[in-house]
Write a protein that holds these residues in place. Structure first.
Motif, PDB file in Angstrom:
ATOM      1  N   UNK A  53       0.821  -1.208   0.000  1.00 39.11           N
ATOM      2  CA  UNK A  53       0.000   0.000   0.000  1.00 39.11           C
ATOM      3  C   UNK A  53       0.860   1.264   0.000  1.00 39.11           C
ATOM      4  N   UNK A  54       1.984   1.228   0.711  1.00 40.49           N
ATOM      5  CA  UNK A  54       2.842   2.419   0.741  1.00 40.49           C
ATOM      6  C   UNK A  54       3.415   2.736  -0.635  1.00 40.49           C
ATOM      7  N   UNK A  56       2.034   2.732  -3.299  1.00 38.78           N
ATOM      8  CA  UNK A  56       1.076   3.452  -4.143  1.00 38.78           C
ATOM      9  C   UNK A  56       1.415   4.945  -4.185  1.00 38.78           C
ATOM     10  N   UNK A  57       1.946   5.477  -3.057  1.00 35.73           N
ATOM     11  CA  UNK A  57       2.267   6.901  -3.044  1.00 35.73           C
ATOM     12  C   UNK A  57       3.760   7.196  -2.950  1.00 35.73           C
ATOM     13  N   UNK A  59       7.661   7.421  -3.635  1.00 36.83           N
ATOM     14  CA  UNK A  59       8.480   7.525  -4.836  1.00 36.83           C
ATOM     15  C   UNK A  59       9.951   7.427  -4.447  1.00 36.83           C
ATOM     16  N   UNK A  68       6.988  12.675  -0.762  1.00 38.76           N
ATOM     17  CA  UNK A  68       5.914  11.694  -0.942  1.00 38.76           C
ATOM     18  C   UNK A  68       5.532  11.081   0.411  1.00 38.76           C
ATOM     19  N   UNK A  72       2.026  11.118   2.338  1.00 36.54           N
ATOM     20  CA  UNK A  72       1.360   9.946   2.907  1.00 36.54           C
ATOM     21  C   UNK A  72       0.915  10.252   4.340  1.00 36.54           C
ATOM     22  N   UNK A  76      -2.898  11.929   2.603  1.00 35.58           N
ATOM     23  CA  UNK A  76      -3.743  10.802   2.208  1.00 35.58           C
ATOM     24  C   UNK A  76      -4.557  10.308   3.405  1.00 35.58           C
TER      25      UNK A  76
END
Lengths: 219, 163
Positions: A53-54, A56-57, A59, A68, A72, A76
């Motif tokens: 899941x991490x 996904x955001x 970079x 990023x 998070x 998010x």
């Protein structure tokens, strides 16, 4: 209706056999210390899921890694929760794996015929620590940057091949975008693949040999 | 029929219940985490103040520009848009607001006071004061900001829509 579907699947997949061998297998009398292996497995799965899941955001580039993660944590929905679980789960996993190893040592469960299970367990401990080491750099903040600088330097003090190890770890003489990228790759692909393979063998051996009973005084 | 539940069944049931609660406690936030960007309302439109009406000379194109900042995750991109206000009379509604983006390849056109036309620096296109194509490759007249209003302080505002 459901029974029919289940029976059809069971006949072909052997679900009941699977259940009986994997989960309902006979165990010697034990205590809560015997659950630490399962706890490690649970934490591995949890780390795997939150880690996926991490990504996904997150970079893995020096330009974006820090921002990023900042996003998070603050931007998010529930990002703080996912990262929090991954962060604390990492420390907990190292701890649980280590206590699991201590338990096996204290109860002498590493002896015949389980030596191989123990050796693979050593590999699992090292891989877990490797996950911790590579994951620590990814936030790309001051702490992780300097921790990795020092950590790779320590690896570089090895005689003869020290410089080679240092360069191989960093992807060059200095910490750079290459370091971040290869640590990321190691963290999400290479080490998890090793972990999964080793866990597979470890579990197979446990099911094959069963769990050891605690040694008695006269043994 | 005995109502007693075996130890084994009790463990099974409590394990599934607790496991289900833990799964939901992580699973539901995880779904929100995943779809979060889809739930966001992007500010795709806004009323943008471009200048006091009293400062705009009648009959002379009044240039303005504004900057829109788009935030995507941790990245900010800003785009600058501009145009001209042409007042035809004292009537605050009797005006024309042109977009200074050339309809050919999106260069910014400039008002030439000497030639009384908008000139595009890229391909020498010419537009009349009202935005009609006079010369060059543009396929259509300059775009207009059709919706505008004047607020209490005499500030002219245009309605801006993305895209």
């Amino acid at each position: 209706m459901w029974k029919k579907i289940f029976d059809w699947l069971d006949e072909r997949l052997g679900l009941n056999d699977l259940y009986n061998t994997l989960l309902d297998r006979p165990e010697p009398r034990g205590n809560w210390w015997n659950t630490l292996g399962s706890a490690s497995l649970f934490l591995f799965v949890l780390q795997g899921l939150t880690g996926i899941f991490l990504t996904i955001y997150y970079t893995p580039s020096p330009d974006h890694a820090y921002d990023s993660i900042q996003y998070i944590m603050e931007g998010v929905a529930f990002g703080w929760l996912i990262r929090g679980i991954h962060h604390w789960g990492a420390s907990l996993m190292v701890l649980v794996v280590f206590i699991h190893m201590l338990r096996v040592f204290v109860t002498a469960s590493y002896k015949y015929p389980r030596e191989l299970t123990w050796f693979i367990g050593i590999g699992l401990l090292l891989a877990t620590i490797g996950m911790g080491f590579t994951g620590y750099l990814l936030p790309w903040n001051q702490r992780s940057y300097w921790a990795t600088t020092v950590g790779t330097q320590i690896a570089g003090t090895a005689p003869l091949i020290g410089e080679f190890i240092l360069k191989a770890l960093r992807g060059g003489p200095d910490l750079s975008a290459l370091t971040l990228q290869r640590f990321f790759s190691a963290h999400i692909w290479i080490i998890p693949a090793i972990l999964m393979a080793l866990i597979g063998i470890h579990l197979y051996l446990i099911i094959k040999h069963g769990e050891s009973h605690f040694p008695k005084k006269d043994e | 029929m005995s109502e007693a539940i075996s130890r084994r069944d009790f463990i099974k049931v409590t394990t599934s219940i607790i496991g289900g609660i833990i799964g939901a406690a992580i699973g539901v936030p995880a779904v929100y985490y995943l779809i979060d960007p889809a739930l966001r309302e992007g500010a795709k439109e806004a009323w943008i103040p471009i200048g006091k009406l009293e400062n705009m000379e009648i009959g002379k194109p009044y240039p303005f520009s504004f900057t829109r900042v788009q935030v995507n995750g941790w990245e900010r991109t800003s785009t600058t848009r501009g145009g001209f206000v042409i007042r035809n009379s004292e009537d605050p509604n009797d005006l024309l607001i042109l977009n200074s983006r050339c309809t050919h390849l999106a260069c910014t056109v400039n008002w030439s006071e000497t030639d009384q036309v908008y000139l595009c620096p890229c391909h020498d296109a010419k537009f009349s004061k009202e935005g009609e194509v006079l010369d060059g490759p543009p396929p259509r007249p300059l775009d207009r900001y059709a919706e505008f209003r004047v607020n209490e302080e005499g500030m002219l505002e245009i309605f801006y829509q993305e895209g």
